[in-house]
Scaffold this active site. Sequence first.
Site, PDB file in Angstrom:
ATOM      1  N   SER A 190       0.943  -1.290   0.001  1.00  0.00           N
ATOM      2  CA  SER A 190      -0.005  -0.125   0.029  1.00  0.00           C
ATOM      3  C   SER A 190       0.880   1.206  -0.131  1.00  0.00           C
ATOM      4  O   SER A 190       1.457   1.426  -0.865  1.00  0.00           O
ATOM      5  CB  SER A 190      -0.862  -0.027   1.390  1.00  0.00           C
ATOM      6  N   ASP A 215      -0.973  -4.825  -3.330  1.00  0.00           N
ATOM      7  CA  ASP A 215      -2.280  -4.171  -3.458  1.00  0.00           C
ATOM      8  C   ASP A 215      -2.053  -2.731  -3.337  1.00  0.00           C
ATOM      9  O   ASP A 215      -2.821  -2.022  -2.340  1.00  0.00           O
ATOM     10  CB  ASP A 215      -3.008  -4.898  -2.199  1.00  0.00           C
ATOM     11  N   HIS A 389      -7.276  -6.115   2.448  1.00  0.00           N
ATOM     12  CA  HIS A 389      -5.985  -5.455   1.668  1.00  0.00           C
ATOM     13  C   HIS A 389      -4.807  -5.726   2.055  1.00  0.00           C
ATOM     14  O   HIS A 389      -3.755  -5.591   1.538  1.00  0.00           O
ATOM     15  CB  HIS A 389      -6.337  -3.886   2.273  1.00  0.00           C
TER      16      HIS A 389
END
Length: 429
Positions: A190, A215, A389
């Site tokens: 991220s 991700d 996530h």
Amino acid sequence: MAEVRSEVETSSLGLGAPQSADYPQLPHPAADPTLPVAEPLKVPEDPQPETQAEPDTCPLPPRRMWEDSFDTENYSAVSWRQYFDQSEDIPVGPSETRDVFRVYRNGTDGPLLVLLHGGGHSALSWAVFTTAIASRVTCRVLAMDLRGHGSTQVRQSDDLSTQTMSRDVANVVRACYGEAPPPIVLVGHSMGGAIAVHTASSMLLPTTVGLVVIDVVEGSAMEMLHSMQNFLKGRPRSFESIAHAIEWSVKSGQIRNRESARVSMVGQIKRHVEVEDVVESPEQAVPVSDVVVEGNEEICVDPSYISDKPDGTSEVSIPEPEGVYSWRIDLSKAEKYWDGWFRGISNLFLGCNLPKLLLLAGVDRLDRDLTIGQMQGKFMMQVLPPSGHAVHEDTPDKVADALASFLFRHKFAEASRGQRTSSSYPFTR
């Protein structure tokens, strides 16, 4: 290509939210007294369910989020020592302006995996993954708390620009390994993935040989920024204990793997300090450090709560804590940096002249530039459902399998002793 998206996506700042579109909350039969019971059956007055060992990975509900009774044993904190060889505080810069970065290290041979966490998380989010990758690959691991996060202490903790954090990564690696570090593979999740891309694109570490991003995709990240403030406001402001914070992270879906949550959440929260514990009298000044060690526990005071008085002393203003523990970093105050983290990273990622791997929780996260780049074979990609996530925390073994195959395919590393080398993981080109 038209993008297909679920109704509820997970934040691209590193803070997972439950994906109710994928896992609807269904009533549990045992919890609904209105359900009919067949006539011949006699239900005991106090039914006792059979005791079963829970799996390491948080099961997908059917049970509602907070139905289970709190269990301090299942949600107790676990030490980083079970996953890393050592923890160090690395000083960077001249003594008068020195910053100190907390790092966790593992392994002594092979390529160096520099692990960068997502927003609001810490290096401890890589703990379970580190054990998994070390069992597959001979490698070194350096996981660091980025500025403003975890136990890192810097003078300008609110400077979360990509330029500053990228330089931090390069400075910490050089402080640990000198000017000629071993071959480096940057791995980021991220926000950390965006920092990894900027670090590689700027060629701040010349021995970098590979780039792995988990991700984070520009298109979906930019869309999610519009709802991030509401998401952050929707989280609990405080927790009664570390165990309650761990329980929340698992049952809310932020981290679906209970083992990872038990070691990772410690790096996300801090204990409040009561004013009388810090300042016994108006004449007593608050220590410069914002970390006070009591026994084995760190108690943190956010420097932003310390203000100078005209007489040269300091006073502490603690904002209305409802519980004992609160978040270590207030990400809502970093909003001015959010756009800079993600804007343009798809093209920066594609432009890095390195072997690249993109790991996603769902294929719907691909934006137009990455879709075209993936069809042209510019990087390897793997989708790893079902996970939220925090892919590397939810499914650490799958992420370790994918990364090990990537390292073997490009001959960056050798298999750990007793492991068979294989590059047959089903990547998509």
